[in-house]
Design a protein around this motif. Structure first.
Motif, PDB file in Angstrom:
ATOM      1  N   ASP A  14       0.859  -1.187   0.000  1.00 22.87           N
ATOM      2  CA  ASP A  14       0.000   0.000   0.000  1.00 22.87           C
ATOM      3  C   ASP A  14       0.893   1.234   0.000  1.00 22.87           C
ATOM      4  O   ASP A  14       1.323   1.694   1.066  1.00 22.87           O
ATOM      5  CB  ASP A  14      -0.930   0.003   1.205  1.00 22.87           C
ATOM      6  CG  ASP A  14      -1.924   1.158   1.167  1.00 22.87           C
ATOM      7  OD1 ASP A  14      -1.801   2.048   0.288  1.00 22.87           O
ATOM      8  OD2 ASP A  14      -2.827   1.182   2.026  1.00 22.87           O
ATOM      9  N   PRO A  15       1.194   1.771  -1.196  1.00 22.07           N
ATOM     10  CA  PRO A  15       2.088   2.929  -1.279  1.00 22.07           C
ATOM     11  C   PRO A  15       1.602   4.137  -0.475  1.00 22.07           C
ATOM     12  O   PRO A  15       2.418   4.919   0.012  1.00 22.07           O
ATOM     13  CB  PRO A  15       2.110   3.253  -2.776  1.00 22.07           C
ATOM     14  CG  PRO A  15       1.731   1.986  -3.444  1.00 22.07           C
ATOM     15  CD  PRO A  15       0.776   1.302  -2.504  1.00 22.07           C
ATOM     16  N   SER A  16       0.287   4.293  -0.301  1.00 23.30           N
ATOM     17  CA  SER A  16      -0.215   5.446   0.447  1.00 23.30           C
ATOM     18  C   SER A  16       0.204   5.398   1.914  1.00 23.30           C
ATOM     19  O   SER A  16       0.239   6.424   2.581  1.00 23.30           O
ATOM     20  CB  SER A  16      -1.744   5.540   0.340  1.00 23.30           C
ATOM     21  OG  SER A  16      -2.361   4.537   1.125  1.00 23.30           O
ATOM     22  N   GLY A  57      -7.546  -1.441  -4.164  1.00 23.33           N
ATOM     23  CA  GLY A  57      -8.190  -1.517  -5.478  1.00 23.33           C
ATOM     24  C   GLY A  57      -7.497  -0.624  -6.493  1.00 23.33           C
ATOM     25  O   GLY A  57      -7.074   0.488  -6.185  1.00 23.33           O
ATOM     26  N   LEU A  58      -7.374  -1.124  -7.720  1.00 25.53           N
ATOM     27  CA  LEU A  58      -6.728  -0.382  -8.794  1.00 25.53           C
ATOM     28  C   LEU A  58      -7.740   0.446  -9.574  1.00 25.53           C
ATOM     29  O   LEU A  58      -8.932   0.146  -9.586  1.00 25.53           O
ATOM     30  CB  LEU A  58      -6.041  -1.365  -9.747  1.00 25.53           C
ATOM     31  CG  LEU A  58      -4.971  -2.253  -9.111  1.00 25.53           C
ATOM     32  CD1 LEU A  58      -4.493  -3.297 -10.105  1.00 25.53           C
ATOM     33  CD2 LEU A  58      -3.820  -1.416  -8.595  1.00 25.53           C
ATOM     34  N   VAL A  59      -7.240   1.483 -10.256  1.00 23.56           N
ATOM     35  CA  VAL A  59      -8.070   2.348 -11.089  1.00 23.56           C
ATOM     36  C   VAL A  59      -7.608   2.181 -12.531  1.00 23.56           C
ATOM     37  O   VAL A  59      -6.429   2.360 -12.829  1.00 23.56           O
ATOM     38  CB  VAL A  59      -7.947   3.832 -10.669  1.00 23.56           C
ATOM     39  CG1 VAL A  59      -8.774   4.720 -11.584  1.00 23.56           C
ATOM     40  CG2 VAL A  59      -8.366   4.014  -9.215  1.00 23.56           C
ATOM     41  N   VAL A  79     -14.132  -7.883 -16.095  1.00 23.15           N
ATOM     42  CA  VAL A  79     -12.712  -7.524 -16.187  1.00 23.15           C
ATOM     43  C   VAL A  79     -12.217  -7.057 -14.824  1.00 23.15           C
ATOM     44  O   VAL A  79     -11.164  -7.477 -14.339  1.00 23.15           O
ATOM     45  CB  VAL A  79     -12.490  -6.434 -17.258  1.00 23.15           C
ATOM     46  CG1 VAL A  79     -11.041  -5.990 -17.279  1.00 23.15           C
ATOM     47  CG2 VAL A  79     -12.921  -6.950 -18.634  1.00 23.15           C
ATOM     48  N   ALA A  80     -12.983  -6.196 -14.173  1.00 22.08           N
ATOM     49  CA  ALA A  80     -12.595  -5.680 -12.859  1.00 22.08           C
ATOM     50  C   ALA A  80     -12.457  -6.813 -11.847  1.00 22.08           C
ATOM     51  O   ALA A  80     -11.501  -6.838 -11.068  1.00 22.08           O
ATOM     52  CB  ALA A  80     -13.615  -4.651 -12.385  1.00 22.08           C
ATOM     53  N   ALA A  81     -13.373  -7.746 -11.866  1.00 23.59           N
ATOM     54  CA  ALA A  81     -13.357  -8.842 -10.899  1.00 23.59           C
ATOM     55  C   ALA A  81     -12.101  -9.705 -11.020  1.00 23.59           C
ATOM     56  O   ALA A  81     -11.637 -10.264 -10.030  1.00 23.59           O
ATOM     57  CB  ALA A  81     -14.604  -9.708 -11.078  1.00 23.59           C
ATOM     58  N   ARG A  82     -11.544  -9.810 -12.216  1.00 22.88           N
ATOM     59  CA  ARG A  82     -10.358 -10.648 -12.434  1.00 22.88           C
ATOM     60  C   ARG A  82      -9.044  -9.900 -12.278  1.00 22.88           C
ATOM     61  O   ARG A  82      -7.991 -10.530 -12.235  1.00 22.88           O
ATOM     62  CB  ARG A  82     -10.399 -11.269 -13.825  1.00 22.88           C
ATOM     63  CG  ARG A  82     -11.456 -12.321 -14.015  1.00 22.88           C
ATOM     64  CD  ARG A  82     -11.286 -13.078 -15.322  1.00 22.88           C
ATOM     65  NE  ARG A  82     -11.120 -12.243 -16.484  1.00 22.88           N
ATOM     66  CZ  ARG A  82     -12.113 -11.779 -17.242  1.00 22.88           C
ATOM     67  NH1 ARG A  82     -13.348 -12.058 -16.950  1.00 22.88           N
ATOM     68  NH2 ARG A  82     -11.852 -11.046 -18.297  1.00 22.88           N
ATOM     69  N   THR A  83      -9.074  -8.575 -12.221  1.00 24.45           N
ATOM     70  CA  THR A  83      -7.824  -7.812 -12.295  1.00 24.45           C
ATOM     71  C   THR A  83      -7.551  -6.909 -11.104  1.00 24.45           C
ATOM     72  O   THR A  83      -6.523  -6.231 -11.085  1.00 24.45           O
ATOM     73  CB  THR A  83      -7.817  -6.941 -13.566  1.00 24.45           C
ATOM     74  OG1 THR A  83      -8.924  -6.033 -13.517  1.00 24.45           O
ATOM     75  CG2 THR A  83      -7.897  -7.783 -14.827  1.00 24.45           C
TER      76      THR A  83
END
Length: 141
Positions: A14-16, A57-59, A79-83
């Motif tokens: 978690d970079p933040s 989660g990614l954006v 796509v979101a569910a797999r990535t």
């Protein structure tokens, strides 16, 4: 405390928070409740993620998500569910003429978050010959 789900032994990145370390992640009511070394007995369901990375989660900053209505369009949820993508940004699939349908049938129906830019062409990306081929559709005002 009993957690709904425990992700056990993963490498949390978690970079933040400047975090890149082995941690357990406890989840309750769909939210992260604890980040520590957590006994498995404190969770209803435990998943061993010791050989995995656990990340926020990614954006996805450029998608075309008007599936079924424009020439270029995907259903973002599978796509979101797999990535690991939790938020997608549509890069102008809809224009002023078809925005209401895009909002209703795509944005409001998704499990993942979908945000969107409005195309300057009033027809959006409805045809493969490009939205700006006929400049009558481009109304800057």
């Amino acid at each position: 405390m009993t957690y709904d789900l425990l992700l056990k032994g993963g490498t949390v990145v978690d970079p933040s928070q400047g975090l890149n370390a082995r941690r357990d992640v406890a989840i309750s009511d769909g939210r992260i409740a604890a980040l520590d070394d957590i006994p498995a007995s404190q969770a209803k369901h435990v998943v061993d993620v010791s050989d995995r990375y656990v990340i926020p989660g990614l954006v996805d900053l450029h998608v075309h998500a008007y599936w079924g209505s424009t020439f270029w369009g995907i259903d973002v949820d599978p796509v979101a569910a797999r990535t690991g993508v939790t938020t997608s940004v549509d890069a102008g699939s809809a224009g002023a003429f078809n925005w209401r349908g895009f909002r209703h049938y795509q944005i409001e129906q998704k499990k993942s978050r979908l945000m969107a830019y409005l195309n300057i062409s009033s027809i959006g990306l409805t045809h493969p010959t490009y939205e700006h081929a006929n400049l009558i559709y481009d109304d800057v005002d």
